[in-house]
Structure formats: structure tokens, C-alpha cells
Design an enzyme around this catalytic site. Structure first.
Site, mmCIF file in Angstrom:
data_model
loop_
_atom_site.group_PDB
_atom_site.id
_atom_site.type_symbol
_atom_site.label_atom_id
_atom_site.label_comp_id
_atom_site.label_asym_id
_atom_site.label_seq_id
_atom_site.Cartn_x
_atom_site.Cartn_y
_atom_site.Cartn_z
ATOM 1 N N GLU A 156 37.287 28.381 24.278
ATOM 2 C CA GLU A 156 36.452 27.745 25.291
ATOM 3 C C GLU A 156 35.332 26.908 24.654
ATOM 4 O O GLU A 156 34.976 25.856 25.167
ATOM 5 C CB GLU A 156 35.864 28.794 26.234
ATOM 6 C CG GLU A 156 36.885 29.429 27.154
ATOM 7 C CD GLU A 156 37.628 28.406 28.020
ATOM 8 O OE1 GLU A 156 37.027 27.367 28.371
ATOM 9 O OE2 GLU A 156 38.802 28.644 28.321
ATOM 10 N N CYS A 173 52.861 14.451 42.279
ATOM 11 C CA CYS A 173 52.815 15.303 43.466
ATOM 12 C C CYS A 173 54.124 16.039 43.709
ATOM 13 O O CYS A 173 54.135 17.124 44.314
ATOM 14 C CB CYS A 173 52.443 14.468 44.688
ATOM 15 S SG CYS A 173 50.801 13.694 44.556
ATOM 16 N N GLY A 209 33.325 17.563 16.046
ATOM 17 C CA GLY A 209 32.104 16.997 16.607
ATOM 18 C C GLY A 209 31.304 18.009 17.411
ATOM 19 O O GLY A 209 31.698 19.164 17.588
ATOM 20 N N TYR A 260 29.773 27.069 32.948
ATOM 21 C CA TYR A 260 31.221 26.876 32.803
ATOM 22 C C TYR A 260 31.813 27.874 31.815
ATOM 23 O O TYR A 260 32.810 28.547 32.109
ATOM 24 C CB TYR A 260 31.518 25.439 32.358
ATOM 25 C CG TYR A 260 32.956 25.269 31.930
ATOM 26 C CD1 TYR A 260 33.946 25.036 32.874
ATOM 27 C CD2 TYR A 260 33.327 25.397 30.593
ATOM 28 C CE1 TYR A 260 35.279 24.917 32.499
ATOM 29 C CE2 TYR A 260 34.654 25.289 30.207
ATOM 30 C CZ TYR A 260 35.625 25.049 31.160
ATOM 31 O OH TYR A 260 36.928 24.950 30.778
ATOM 32 N N ASP A 298 35.736 22.499 36.001
ATOM 33 C CA ASP A 298 35.583 21.432 35.012
ATOM 34 C C ASP A 298 36.022 20.113 35.643
ATOM 35 O O ASP A 298 36.248 20.040 36.868
ATOM 36 C CB ASP A 298 36.375 21.746 33.741
ATOM 37 C CG ASP A 298 37.886 21.778 33.972
ATOM 38 O OD1 ASP A 298 38.335 21.596 35.132
ATOM 39 O OD2 ASP A 298 38.625 21.967 32.994
#
Length: 376
Positions: free
Chosen positions: A53, A220, A97, A140, A158
Site C-alpha cells: 500500500e 462495460c 520516487g 486511504y 482512491d
């Protein structure tokens, strides 16, 4: 216009429990076998979930995959992470990063293992609020870890989930903090209350946004919950949510100076006050101001005899960076400089910006002897 989560869910009536069941059933049959999922399924160690995470924050799965395995091989448990040096943590997450997140994770690991011997059981936080007490853990991440690792009933919202909800309720909006709060409340009502429901629901909703309810033209025909989707019913699924305004970028020019001595390269650490990549190992580095002056990110060096060998491009958050790569014709020791072999340099440079500069240097050196760069 809808104002609350109750407004959004009212048309569904009692069907919201059926929605959760259909979504989780689809997820269990179609979930991707990511290494953090297989590790947690095998070992039941929340550390595997936590690492994933943190790594996945503002970073693509493709970039995370090699780094995740390297990190877990280096630090197989929270105890190993807690005992590591900051340099070792940077090396293990190189190329990802946003290094502050890993520094905070390192601090949190030390909090969790305080006064414990290596191997002693950790008293893990088990709910949303308890996770938020640790360094570097926001809403989160606390929701994700507590629900996935411990089955705590808290929805994870998110960017993918915001897009799914915008289409489910046919909202022609640009999701912002106000809508995030509404989506969070709606998700908290939809998430099942007992394990493994919260874990499968949240991972299913995120995976739906990643692979089916994608940006632009959603798939879809593959969606397990299209019968609930107001945008699909109205034919507007490719129009919502609205596109966010384009991000504006600041142009920055960075100079990196490479020194070679007996097949070793000199590196310095960026200062704790550096504008970019604080504390990381780099070539001597400076930012060029509008008037051409250099603001040093590392200890300053003498630039006599510097020769430019090329440019590389890089981006950090809202900055477009042009990196000027130069060689120095003499190797000068300055306070804090360390000399590394070519292989060691590759592992010491945690930033992709520095690694791009190093790879440019390596390509140039394959075709040009060092002394030829400085021939007049």
C-alpha cells in the site's frame, strides 16, 4: 444534485447488499495474483500488505512489481525494516520516487517493534483509527491495510473508486474533496461488515476501476455490476466523470556533475534542505536559477574543467526537469564524498533522475575514452 451518501444510495433501496455480493463474487474469480496478495495469503503477515500500500501510492503497479520483491527480499519482516539504516531503505525502494513515504514507514516500523526482540510477535493495529496513529499513515492507507489485512469494515476510496462511483451514480463532476467525503460515506455503507467481505469488497472495487471501469471507454460488457450503473443505463459512461483540468508544470534545470577516479564514481548526499530528493546519494548536484546561478543541493564542488556530455528529461510531481549532465576532468575529494564502483553506483542511486544521468554517462563512455572529453 446529490448532497449526501444517502441521496446516492436511495434509488437502490435494499439492493446495496446485493451489489457487494456480486462485486466480491466477481473479484474472487478474477483477482490478479499480485505478489503482495500471494504473500499475505501464504503467511498472513500484515507487513506484506502494508509495504504494497505504501509503494502503490502515486506509483503504477508495473513500477512497483520489481521493487516490491526486492524490498521484501531485503526486509522480510517489520523487524528487519526497523533495524535497517536509512540508506538501506532508500536502496531497497530505489526508482519509486516520493521517498518521504518510505522514511515514514521506517519510523513506523520502529514504533511497532519498540522494546521487542527480533521475531517477537508484533501488536499490530487492527482498525482504521489505530493505523492512523502511526507515522505516514493517512485515511486511504489506514482503510486499505485495516480492511485487507484485518477485515475491518472501512471503504477504500482512491481515484479508481471515485471513477466507479461517478459512473454508478452518473455524476458529471470533477471528483474533489467534497465528493471524496460523499463517496467515502457511501462506500462505508456498502462495505460488508464481516471478514473477508471488507477485504474482497475493497480490492474488488479498486480492481474493477483498474481493469474494467477504466478511463475513456470502459469495458462495460465485462462489468459484474453494470445493472447498478446509472451511467451505463443512460449511455453516458464514457462522459463521466468529467476530466480534471490539465496540471500546470514548473520548468526546472538541474546540473549533475560526474567525477571518475580509477574506475570509481564520486557521490555525495543531498542535504536535508534540498528541493528534490532530500538525503539521497547523487552526483554533485545544483539547480540553475533564472539568472544562471547554481543553488547547490549537495556540498558544492569546484567546476573547473567541467564538460557537458548531454541532457536527460525527468519529471517530479509538478516539475518538468531538464538535467544537464557534465563530466569533470579531475577527481576532487570534498567533505562527505564517497567513491563507488560502477556496480555500486547503480544500487546507490535511488532516484530515476540520477540513474538516467548515469546511464547517459555509461553510453558515452562505451564509445569515448575519458580523456577525449577534455581534448581542446
Amino acid at each position: 444534485m446529490y448532497k449526501t451518501a444517502a441521496d446516492l444510495l436511495k434509488p437502490w433501496g435494499s439492493r446495496y447488499t446485493e451489489f457487494a455480493g456480486e462485486l466480491t463474487s466477481w473479484y474472487r474469480q478474477n483477482r490478479k495474483d499480485w505478489p503482495w496478495r500471494s504473500r499475505f495469503a501464504r503467511d498472513g503477515d500484515p507487513f506484506a500488505v502494508w509495504v504494497s500500500e505504501i509503494m502503490l501510492q502515486q506509483t503504477t503497479i508495473g513500477a512497483v512489481l520489481p521493487a516490491y520483491n526486492r524490498f521484501m527480499d531485503t526486509f522480510p519482516s517489520v523487524h528487519h525494516l526497523a533495524l535497517a539504516t536509512e540508506d538501506a531503505v532508500r536502496e531497497a525502494c530505489r526508482g519509486l520516487g516520493y521517498y518521504r513515504r518510505f522514511r515514514m514507514m521506517h519510523e513506523a516500523a520502529q514504533v511497532l517493534t519498540k522494546n521487542l526482540e527480533v521475531g517477537e510477535p508484533v501488536n499490530w493495529p487492527r482498525d482504521f483509527v489505530s493505523w492512523k496513529h502511526l507515522p505516514g499513515i493517512g485515511d486511504y492507507t489506514a482503510a486499505a491495510i485495516s480492511s485487507i489485512a484485518f477485515g475491518y469494515p472501512k471503504a477504500v476510496v482512491d481515484g479508481n473508486v471515485e471513477r466507479v462511483f461517478s459512473r454508478l451514480f452518473n455524476l458529471a463532476i470533477v471528483p474533489d474533496m467534497k465528493w471524496k467525503k460523499i463517496f467515502q460515506a457511501a462506500g462505508d455503507q456498502l462495505v460488508p461488515s464481516e471478514a473477508p467481505g471488507p477485504s474482497d469488497f475493497n480490492q474488488g472495487l479498486m480492481e474493477l476501476g483498474q481493469s474494467v471501469c477504466i478511463k475513456g471507454r470502459p469495458r462495460c460488457g465485462l462489468c459484474p455490476v453494470s445493472s447498478y450503473c446509472a451511467a451505463f443505463a443512460a449511455g453516458t459512461q464514457s462522459e463521466v466523470p468529467l476530466t480534471k483540468p490539465k496540471m500546470t508544470f514548473e520548468d526546472v534545470r538541474v546540473h549533475l556533475f560526474i567525477q571518475e577516479k580509477r574506475d570509481r564514481i564520486g557521490l555525495l548526499q543531498r542535504s536535508s534542505n534540498a528541493r528534490f530528493l532530500k538525503g539521497t546519494w547523487s552526483f554533485p548536484s545544483a539547480i540553475e536559477t533564472d539568472d544562471g546561478a547554481l543553488l547547490w543541493e549537495t556540498p558544492q564542488i569546484n567546476l573547473n574543467g567541467a564538460r557537458e556530455i548531454g541532457l536527460v528529461k525527468h519529471g517530479i510531481t509538478k516539475h518538468r526537469i531538464e538535467v544537464v549532465v557534465s563530466l569533470l576532468d579531475s577527481a576532487m575529494d570534498v567533505a562527505g564524498m564517497k567513491w563507488f564502483t560502477m556496480d555500486e553506483v547503480e544500487s546507490k542511486l535511488v532516484s530515476n533522475m540520477d540513474r538516467k544521468a548515469f546511464h547517459l554517462f555509461q553510453r558515452r563512455r562505451l564509445t569515448t575514452p575519458l580523456e577525449a572529453f577534455f581534448d581542446v
